[in-house]
Motif scaffolding. Structure first.
Motif, short mmCIF file in Angstrom:
data_model
loop_
_atom_site.label_atom_id
_atom_site.label_comp_id
_atom_site.label_asym_id
_atom_site.label_seq_id
_atom_site.Cartn_x
_atom_site.Cartn_y
_atom_site.Cartn_z
N ALA A 66 14.89 27.35 1.47
CA ALA A 66 14.97 28.92 2.10
C ALA A 66 15.27 29.60 0.85
N GLN A 67 15.77 29.12 -0.31
CA GLN A 67 16.44 30.02 -1.40
C GLN A 67 15.31 30.37 -2.20
N LEU A 68 14.03 29.84 -2.06
CA LEU A 68 12.92 30.27 -3.00
C LEU A 68 12.33 31.53 -2.73
N PRO A 69 11.65 32.09 -3.58
CA PRO A 69 10.88 33.40 -3.20
C PRO A 69 9.91 32.95 -2.38
N ALA A 70 9.28 34.09 -1.39
CA ALA A 70 8.35 33.63 -0.34
C ALA A 70 7.14 33.19 -1.12
N ASP A 71 6.64 33.54 -2.13
CA ASP A 71 5.48 33.22 -2.44
C ASP A 71 5.49 31.59 -3.02
N LEU A 72 6.58 31.30 -3.55
CA LEU A 72 6.98 29.72 -3.81
C LEU A 72 7.07 29.02 -2.74
N GLN A 73 7.75 29.44 -1.51
CA GLN A 73 7.80 28.80 -0.40
C GLN A 73 6.52 28.32 0.15
N ARG A 74 5.38 29.43 0.04
CA ARG A 74 4.19 28.97 0.39
C ARG A 74 3.51 27.84 -0.46
N GLN A 75 3.81 27.96 -1.68
CA GLN A 75 3.03 27.12 -2.77
C GLN A 75 3.71 25.68 -2.17
N LEU A 76 5.12 25.71 -2.04
CA LEU A 76 5.76 24.30 -1.76
C LEU A 76 5.21 23.72 -0.55
N LYS A 77 5.01 24.48 0.49
CA LYS A 77 4.39 23.89 1.68
C LYS A 77 2.93 23.31 1.65
N GLY A 78 2.05 24.04 0.64
CA GLY A 78 0.96 23.45 0.52
C GLY A 78 0.85 22.30 -0.26
N HIS A 79 1.70 22.27 -1.45
CA HIS A 79 1.98 20.95 -2.18
C HIS A 79 2.47 19.80 -1.24
N LEU A 80 3.40 20.24 -0.40
CA LEU A 80 4.04 19.24 0.61
C LEU A 80 2.93 18.55 1.36
N GLN A 81 2.10 19.16 1.50
CA GLN A 81 0.76 18.63 2.57
C GLN A 81 0.11 17.87 1.82
N VAL A 82 -0.55 18.06 0.46
CA VAL A 82 -1.01 17.27 -0.38
C VAL A 82 -0.20 15.82 -0.80
N PHE A 83 0.97 15.97 -0.91
CA PHE A 83 1.82 14.97 -1.63
C PHE A 83 1.93 13.93 -0.38
N LEU A 84 2.10 14.25 0.90
CA LEU A 84 2.18 13.35 2.11
C LEU A 84 0.91 12.84 2.49
N CYS A 124 8.29 17.97 -4.67
CA CYS A 124 7.31 19.17 -4.99
C CYS A 124 7.83 20.16 -5.70
N LEU A 125 9.03 20.63 -5.64
CA LEU A 125 9.87 21.55 -6.48
C LEU A 125 9.45 21.39 -7.91
N LEU A 126 9.12 20.24 -8.34
CA LEU A 126 8.78 20.10 -9.81
C LEU A 126 7.15 20.59 -10.07
N LEU A 127 6.60 20.77 -8.89
CA LEU A 127 5.31 21.27 -9.08
C LEU A 127 4.90 22.74 -8.81
N LEU A 128 6.12 23.47 -8.36
CA LEU A 128 5.83 24.95 -8.41
C LEU A 128 5.46 25.63 -9.72
N VAL A 165 8.32 27.60 -13.88
CA VAL A 165 8.87 28.41 -13.00
C VAL A 165 10.26 29.06 -13.51
N HIS A 166 10.77 30.00 -13.20
CA HIS A 166 12.18 30.33 -13.63
C HIS A 166 13.33 30.70 -12.67
N PRO A 167 13.93 29.35 -12.29
CA PRO A 167 15.28 29.52 -11.26
C PRO A 167 15.86 30.19 -11.53
N LEU A 168 16.19 30.96 -12.56
CA LEU A 168 17.17 32.05 -12.90
C LEU A 168 16.80 33.43 -11.85
N ALA A 169 15.60 33.62 -11.67
CA ALA A 169 15.21 34.65 -10.92
C ALA A 169 15.36 34.54 -9.52
N TRP A 170 15.54 33.25 -8.85
CA TRP A 170 15.49 33.03 -7.36
C TRP A 170 16.82 33.51 -6.86
#
Length: 280
Positions: free
Chosen positions: A63-81, A107-111, A275-280
Motif C-alpha cells: 500500500a506504500q508503493l506508488p500506484a504504478d508500482l502497485q500495478r507492476q507488483l500485482k502483475g509480477h505476483l501473478q507470474v511468480f505464483l 516480487c518487490l525485488l522485481l519492481l 527503483v528508488h524507495p526514497l521517493a515512495w
C-alpha cells in the motif's frame, strides 16, 4: 524396388533426424518469446479479490508503493505464483495466504523491470512453520572441521530452492520499516546466485558497472568489518554475499537511513533494482 526408392529409404532416417534437429532448434529460439507472451497474459489478469485482501492484511508495504508500482507488483505476483511451486515442511499447510504473502515480498525485488526473469534458477519455495535446523560445517584452527546444528529463519540454495520460516515471513512483512525481512534477504541471495554462486556480485551487463559495484561494495563491506554500524547488522559482515542481502533489506525497508549512512551503496542498489524507495 528401384535404386531411387532404395536410396530414399536409406536416407530417410537421416532426413528425419535433421528435421527433428531443426524443429528442436526453432523451438529453443522461440521459447523466450512464448514464455514472455504467456507472462504478459498473466500480468494482465485481474488480481483475485481474496488475494487483494491478503495483501492489505499481511503485506502493508504494498500500500506504500506508488500506484504504478502497485500495478507492476500485482502483475509480477501473478507470474511468480503460476511458475513457482510451494512445498510445506513439518506439517506446514500451503494456503493462498502463505503463497501471496511470500510472493508479494519476493516480487518487490522485481519492481522497475519491465520484463524480469523471475528468479530463473528458482523452482521451489519450501516453508516451515518456524525456524528449521540445519547441519553446518564450521572450520576450526588447524584445519579441523566440526559439524554444528543451527536454527535458521531462511536459506537460499543455488540448486533452485528457497527455504523460509512462515513465522519469520509474517514478522518481516508486518513491519515494513524495521529493516529486517527474511523474504527480501533470501531472494536477494537468489539475485546474487544468478551465476550459480552467491558472492555479493550479482551480474551487471557492462564492465564499468561491474567494476564500480565491486569497488563500492568492497569498501563498504571492509568498513563494516572494521567498525560496527547501528544500521547494518553485524551479520552483514559475515561475507560479501550476506552484506549484499542485508543491505538489500535496508534498501527496501529503510532507504532514508541507508542513503544517509552509505549513499554509494544505496546508489548501486538503485541501479541494480531499478527503483528508488526514497521517493515512495
Amino acid at each position: 524396388m528401384s535404386e531411387t526408392t532404395s536410396a530414399f529409404s536409406a536416407a530417410l532416417p537421416l532426413l528425419l533426424l535433421v528435421l527433428a534437429a531443426l524443429l528442436g532448434g526453432a523451438a529453443l529460439l522461440l521459447q523466450p518469446r512464448w514464455t514472455e507472451r504467456r507472462r504478459a497474459r498473466l500480468r494482465q489478469r485481474p488480481l483475485p479479490a481474496e488475494w487483494r485482501r491478503i495483501l492489505r492484511r499481511r503485506v502493508p508495504a504494498v500500500a506504500q508503493l506508488p500506484a504504478d508500482l502497485q500495478r507492476q507488483l500485482k502483475g509480477h505476483l501473478q507470474v511468480f505464483l503460476a511458475e513457482k511451486a510451494f512445498i510445506g515442511c513439518r506439517g506446514q499447510a500451503i494456503t493462498d495466504e502463505l503463497r501471496v504473502t511470500i510472493a508479494a515480498q519476493a516480487c518487490l525485488l522485481l519492481l522497475g523491470q519491465a520484463r524480469p526473469d523471475y528468479f530463473p534458477r528458482l523452482r521451489q519455495v519450501l516453508v516451515y512453520p518456524g525456524a528449521f535446523v540445519v547441519d553446518a560445517l564450521q572450520p576450526q584452527a588447524g584445519g579441523v572441521v566440526h559439524e554444528q546444528r543451527r536454527a535458521l529463519a531462511g536459506q537460499s540454495w543455488a540448486q533452485g530452492q528457497v527455504i523460509l520460516s512462515w513465522a519469520e515471513v509474517l514478522a518481516g512483512a508486518a513491519d515494513p520499516a524495521d529493516g529486517r525481512n527474511v523474504v527480501l534477504h533470501e531472494f536477494a541471495h537468489q539475485v546474487d546466485q544468478d551465476k550459480g554462486v552467491a558472492d555479493g556480485r550479482p551480474w551487471r551487463p557492462r564492465r564499468s558497472d561491474r567494476q564500480r559495484w565491486n569497488a563500492v561494495m568492497a569498501a563498504a563491506f571492509a568498513r563494516l568489518q572494521q567498525q560496527p554500524s547501528a544500521l547494518i547488522s553485524d551479520y552483514g559482515a559475515t561475507d560479501p554475499a550476506e552484506f549484499f542481502a542485508v543491505v538489500s533489506e535496508l534498501f527496501f525497508e529503510r532507504p532514508q537511513a541507508l542513503a544517509a549512512e552509505a549513499p554509494a551503496v544505496y546508489r548501486e542498489l538503485a541501479l541494480l533494482y531499478q527503483v528508488h524507495p526514497l521517493a515512495w
